[in-house]
Enzyme design. Structure first.
Site, PDB file in Angstrom:
ATOM      1  N   LYS A 101      47.082  55.398   1.664  1.00 19.16           N
ATOM      2  CA  LYS A 101      46.763  55.527   0.234  1.00 19.16           C
ATOM      3  C   LYS A 101      46.378  56.957  -0.093  1.00 19.16           C
ATOM      4  O   LYS A 101      46.048  57.741   0.760  1.00 19.16           O
ATOM      5  CB  LYS A 101      45.588  54.604  -0.115  1.00 19.16           C
ATOM      6  N   GLU A 102      46.390  57.256  -1.356  1.00 23.52           N
ATOM      7  CA  GLU A 102      45.923  58.563  -1.807  1.00 23.52           C
ATOM      8  C   GLU A 102      44.470  58.790  -1.388  1.00 23.52           C
ATOM      9  O   GLU A 102      44.024  59.919  -1.276  1.00 23.52           O
ATOM     10  CB  GLU A 102      46.000  58.638  -3.327  1.00 23.52           C
TER      11      GLU A 102
ATOM     12  N   ASP B 142      49.392  48.596 -16.759  1.00 25.13           N
ATOM     13  CA  ASP B 142      50.006  49.060 -15.503  1.00 25.13           C
ATOM     14  C   ASP B 142      50.084  47.887 -14.539  1.00 25.13           C
ATOM     15  O   ASP B 142      49.849  48.020 -13.342  1.00 25.13           O
ATOM     16  CB  ASP B 142      49.181  50.207 -14.907  1.00 25.13           C
TER      17      ASP B 142
HETATM   18  N1  LIG Z   1      38.162  45.135  -5.715  1.00 20.16           N
HETATM   19  C1  LIG Z   1      38.933  45.462  -4.679  1.00 20.16           C
HETATM   20  N2  LIG Z   1      38.883  44.741  -3.537  1.00 20.16           N
HETATM   21  C2  LIG Z   1      39.671  45.077  -2.475  1.00 20.16           C
HETATM   22  N3  LIG Z   1      40.539  46.102  -2.471  1.00 20.16           N
HETATM   23  C3  LIG Z   1      40.643  46.866  -3.582  1.00 20.16           C
HETATM   24  C4  LIG Z   1      39.848  46.589  -4.744  1.00 20.16           C
HETATM   25  N4  LIG Z   1      40.152  47.494  -5.687  1.00 20.16           N
HETATM   26  C5  LIG Z   1      41.093  48.296  -5.157  1.00 20.16           C
HETATM   27  N5  LIG Z   1      41.396  47.936  -3.891  1.00 20.16           N
HETATM   28  C6  LIG Z   1      42.416  48.585  -3.026  1.00 20.16           C
HETATM   29  O1  LIG Z   1      42.555  49.952  -3.376  1.00 20.16           O
HETATM   30  C7  LIG Z   1      43.849  50.218  -3.897  1.00 20.16           C
HETATM   31  C8  LIG Z   1      43.771  51.190  -5.054  1.00 20.16           C
HETATM   32  O2  LIG Z   1      42.988  50.633  -6.090  1.00 20.16           O
HETATM   33  P1  LIG Z   1      43.409  50.801  -7.610  1.00 20.16           P
HETATM   34  O3  LIG Z   1      44.755  50.242  -7.819  1.00 20.16           O
HETATM   35  O4  LIG Z   1      42.316  50.271  -8.445  1.00 20.16           O
HETATM   36  O5  LIG Z   1      43.370  52.377  -7.701  1.00 20.16           O
HETATM   37  P2  LIG Z   1      44.410  53.469  -8.177  1.00 20.16           P
HETATM   38  O6  LIG Z   1      43.955  54.729  -7.575  1.00 20.16           O
HETATM   39  O7  LIG Z   1      44.515  53.422  -9.640  1.00 20.16           O
HETATM   40  O8  LIG Z   1      45.734  53.083  -7.559  1.00 20.16           O
HETATM   41  P3  LIG Z   1      47.196  53.376  -8.116  1.00 20.16           P
HETATM   42  O9  LIG Z   1      47.536  54.705  -7.562  1.00 20.16           O
HETATM   43  O10 LIG Z   1      47.946  52.229  -7.525  1.00 20.16           O
HETATM   44  O11 LIG Z   1      47.135  53.327  -9.612  1.00 20.16           O
HETATM   45  C9  LIG Z   1      44.406  48.858  -4.286  1.00 20.16           C
HETATM   46  O12 LIG Z   1      45.796  48.848  -4.298  1.00 20.16           O
HETATM   47  C10 LIG Z   1      43.782  47.955  -3.236  1.00 20.16           C
HETATM   48  O13 LIG Z   1      44.499  48.014  -2.031  1.00 20.16           O
HETATM   49 MG   LIG Z   2      45.981  52.977 -11.188  1.00 24.18          MG
END
Ligand SMILES: Nc1ncnc2c1ncn2[C@@H]1O[C@H](COP(=O)(O)OP(=O)(O)OP(=O)(O)O)[C@@H](O)[C@H]1O
Ligand SMILES: [Mg+2]
Ligand SMILES: [Mg+2]
Length: 292
Positions: free
Chosen positions: A90-91, A215
């Site tokens: 992940k990022e 999204d």
């Molecule tokens: N409440 C949670 N419980 C468990 N894992 C979580 C939770 N929230 C986020 N994650 C994990 O972290 C990842 C990233 O969270 P989220 O999608 O909210 O952030 P984002 O940085 O906006 O990601 P994206 O780049 O997909 O938009 C999720 O895909 C999931 O794997």
């Molecule tokens: Mg997002």
């Protein structure tokens, strides 16, 4: 980090409102530290990479901003430990955390206000005029917005519990599961058609409370092996007819094409569930979601 290190770091943070680089004279005046003490504290913050230095002075780094938020959570006796990143490859802005009450939760750090690009032209114009505070301001605003939206939706809609927010950081409830994208829906305890309709029902509830996710896809639905799920990742959500009223942006608000965003969310779900034999008409689903 000692108390005076935190004091200096907070003063750098506050001074960023007026400076891209905070002059050392300002730090001297605002901290009241003697020259030697100030030099010592500055060198410590630089060593931790909580601040950066240039010919013009000092500024807060992303690490420094993270540290201030974490320190606030620790001072509140909310968290006792931070673990590794959630997920792989992940990022890297979501971490496991342990709460003081031994419950596991998730820490989400908003960086650079990435989502501000979905928040409209006027917002970007506003930030453009305040370039030097933009990342601090935008990332805090994004975290506040996500926290407020979760507070409106939880526990009626299946979203993570909003636990605490500080600066650009959120602590939210955790689901021990995986992104829908990464599971084989056929191996779950729930049949695909049923799961699909359950998710649509949550979309409908969110809509009736005034929000369109904006999204939504198989990447933003977390599910465990029992088929319990959460819809995550809400900072960019659109307020239906401004019923939600979470935007505190300091300028007139942008009009969104609500039908476009809601249909796009539904289409993403339809596309994903198609391979599991779900075949519904988009218009029918759309009308179901918006009807009272
Ligand atoms: N409440 C949670 N419980 C468990 N894992 C979580 C939770 N929230 C986020 N994650 C994990 O972290 C990842 C990233 O969270 P989220 O999608 O909210 O952030 P984002 O940085 O906006 O990601 P994206 O780049 O997909 O938009 C999720 O895909 C999931 O794997
Ligand atoms: Mg997002
Ligand atoms: Mg996401």
């Amino acid at each position: 980090m000692e108390e005076n290190d935190w004091k200096l770091l907070r003063i750098v943070e506050i001074s960023m409102k007026n400076h891209e680089w905070v002059p050392i004279q300002d730090l001297k005046r605002k901290t009241g530290f003697h020259e030697k003490e100030l030099a010592f504290r500055i060198s410590r913050l630089n060593k931790f990479r909580f601040t950066n230095k240039s010919n013009y002075g000092y500024r807060l780094s992303h690490y420094g901003y993270d540290a201030l938020a974490m320190n606030a959570f620790i001072k509140k006796e909310l968290i006792t430990g931070i673990g590794g990143k959630v997920g792989v490859g992940k990022e890297g802005n979501v971490y496991h955390v342990l709460l003081t009450n031994t419950r596991e939760a998730v820490l989400k750090l908003h960086i650079l206000g990435r989502t501000c690009f979905s928040m409209g032209k006027r917002y970007r114009e506003y930030l453009a005029n305040k370039r030097h505070i933009s990342w601090l301001y935008a990332s805090r605003l994004t975290a506040e917005r996500e926290f407020n939206i979760l507070s409106h939706l939880f526990p009626i809609v299946k979203v993570p519990e909003p636990i605490e927010q500080n600066r650009h950081a959120l602590i939210i409830g955790k689901l021990h599961g995986e992104e829908l994208k990464r599971v084989d829906v056929e191996k779950l305890d729930v049949n695909p058609e049923e799961l699909f309709m359950k998710i649509i029902k949550e979309v409908k509830k969110a809509y009736s409370l005034g929000f369109i996710h904006g999204d939504l896809s198989e990447f933003n639905v977390l599910i465990n092996s029992e088929g319990d799920f959460l819809i995550i990742d809400w900072p960019q959500a659109i307020e239906v007819g401004k019923k939600g009223k979470v935007d505190k942006l300091p300028f007139e608000e942008v009009e969104y094409d609500e039908e476009f965003y809601l249909k796009r969310d539904l289409e993403n779900l339809l596309r994903y569930f198609k391979k599991y034999g779900v075949d519904e008409s988009l218009d029918k689903l759309y009308n179901y979601v918006i009807e009272k």
